[in-house]
Design a protein around this motif. Structure first.
Motif, PDB file in Angstrom:
ATOM      1  N   ILE A   1       0.863  -1.178   0.000  1.00  0.00           N
ATOM      2  CA  ILE A   1       0.000   0.000   0.000  1.00  0.00           C
ATOM      3  C   ILE A   1       0.902   1.232   0.000  1.00  0.00           C
ATOM      4  O   ILE A   1       1.782   1.375   0.855  1.00  0.00           O
ATOM      5  N   ASP A   2       0.692   2.094  -0.981  1.00  0.00           N
ATOM      6  CA  ASP A   2       1.448   3.340  -1.122  1.00  0.00           C
ATOM      7  C   ASP A   2       0.524   4.527  -0.880  1.00  0.00           C
ATOM      8  O   ASP A   2      -0.699   4.399  -0.934  1.00  0.00           O
ATOM      9  N   ALA A   3       1.129   5.664  -0.653  1.00  0.00           N
ATOM     10  CA  ALA A   3       0.374   6.915  -0.539  1.00  0.00           C
ATOM     11  C   ALA A   3       1.046   7.968  -1.411  1.00  0.00           C
ATOM     12  O   ALA A   3       2.279   8.029  -1.491  1.00  0.00           O
ATOM     13  N   VAL A   4       0.226   8.780  -2.055  1.00  0.00           N
ATOM     14  CA  VAL A   4       0.724   9.893  -2.857  1.00  0.00           C
ATOM     15  C   VAL A   4       0.067  11.159  -2.318  1.00  0.00           C
ATOM     16  O   VAL A   4      -1.155  11.244  -2.233  1.00  0.00           O
ATOM     17  N   GLY A   5       0.901  12.107  -1.922  1.00  0.00           N
ATOM     18  CA  GLY A   5       0.414  13.401  -1.460  1.00  0.00           C
ATOM     19  C   GLY A   5       0.704  14.454  -2.512  1.00  0.00           C
ATOM     20  O   GLY A   5       1.826  14.532  -3.028  1.00  0.00           O
ATOM     21  N   ILE A   6      -0.310  15.249  -2.821  1.00  0.00           N
ATOM     22  CA  ILE A   6      -0.159  16.274  -3.856  1.00  0.00           C
ATOM     23  C   ILE A   6      -0.623  17.612  -3.312  1.00  0.00           C
ATOM     24  O   ILE A   6      -1.690  17.705  -2.700  1.00  0.00           O
ATOM     25  N   VAL A   7       0.204  18.622  -3.531  1.00  0.00           N
ATOM     26  CA  VAL A   7      -0.184  19.996  -3.206  1.00  0.00           C
ATOM     27  C   VAL A   7      -0.233  20.748  -4.524  1.00  0.00           C
ATOM     28  O   VAL A   7       0.760  20.831  -5.240  1.00  0.00           O
TER      29      VAL A   7
END
Length: 118
Positions: free
Chosen positions: A96-102
């Protein structure tokens, strides 16, 4: 569609493009069941990758990845198993990965990818 939903969908498209550019083939998106939703599902070689995408318009209230709670990670593990069963992928490695975008209006989107968060 609400502005928040539009921001989220745009972030998911950016995340999918980013993952594809980094060798992860996206095979499903916005998969839903009674237990919740998976934003993106990909393959990194033979490894199944479940991806949670968090998108914010600024860091005013913190980094988007700070919104990943223990409860959300537990739910993602459950959803990963449910997705794998539904798609006959019950064997093989999974993460399980997470991608954070601003998506700050004054600059290009900032993308952070964390592998193996749960």
């Amino acid at each position: 569609m609400k502005a928040k939903d539009t921001l989220g969908r745009t972030g998911e498209r950016l995340a999918a493009d980013y993952l594809e550019d980094h060798g992860i083939r996206v095979i499903d998106s916005n998969w839903r069941c009674a237990s919740g939703e998976i934003d993106l599902v990909g393959l990194d070689g033979a490894e199944l990758v479940i991806v949670e995408v968090k998108t914010r318009s600024s860091r005013r209230y913190g980094d988007p990845l700070e919104a990943l709670t223990r409860a959300k990670l537990v739910r993602l593990r459950t959803l990963a198993v449910l997705w794998a069963r539904e798609h006959q992928r019950v064997a093989g490695p999974m993460r399980i990965d997470a991608v954070g975008i601003v998506m700050d209006r004054t600059a290009a989107a900032s993308i952070d990818h964390l592998k193996g968060v749960a």
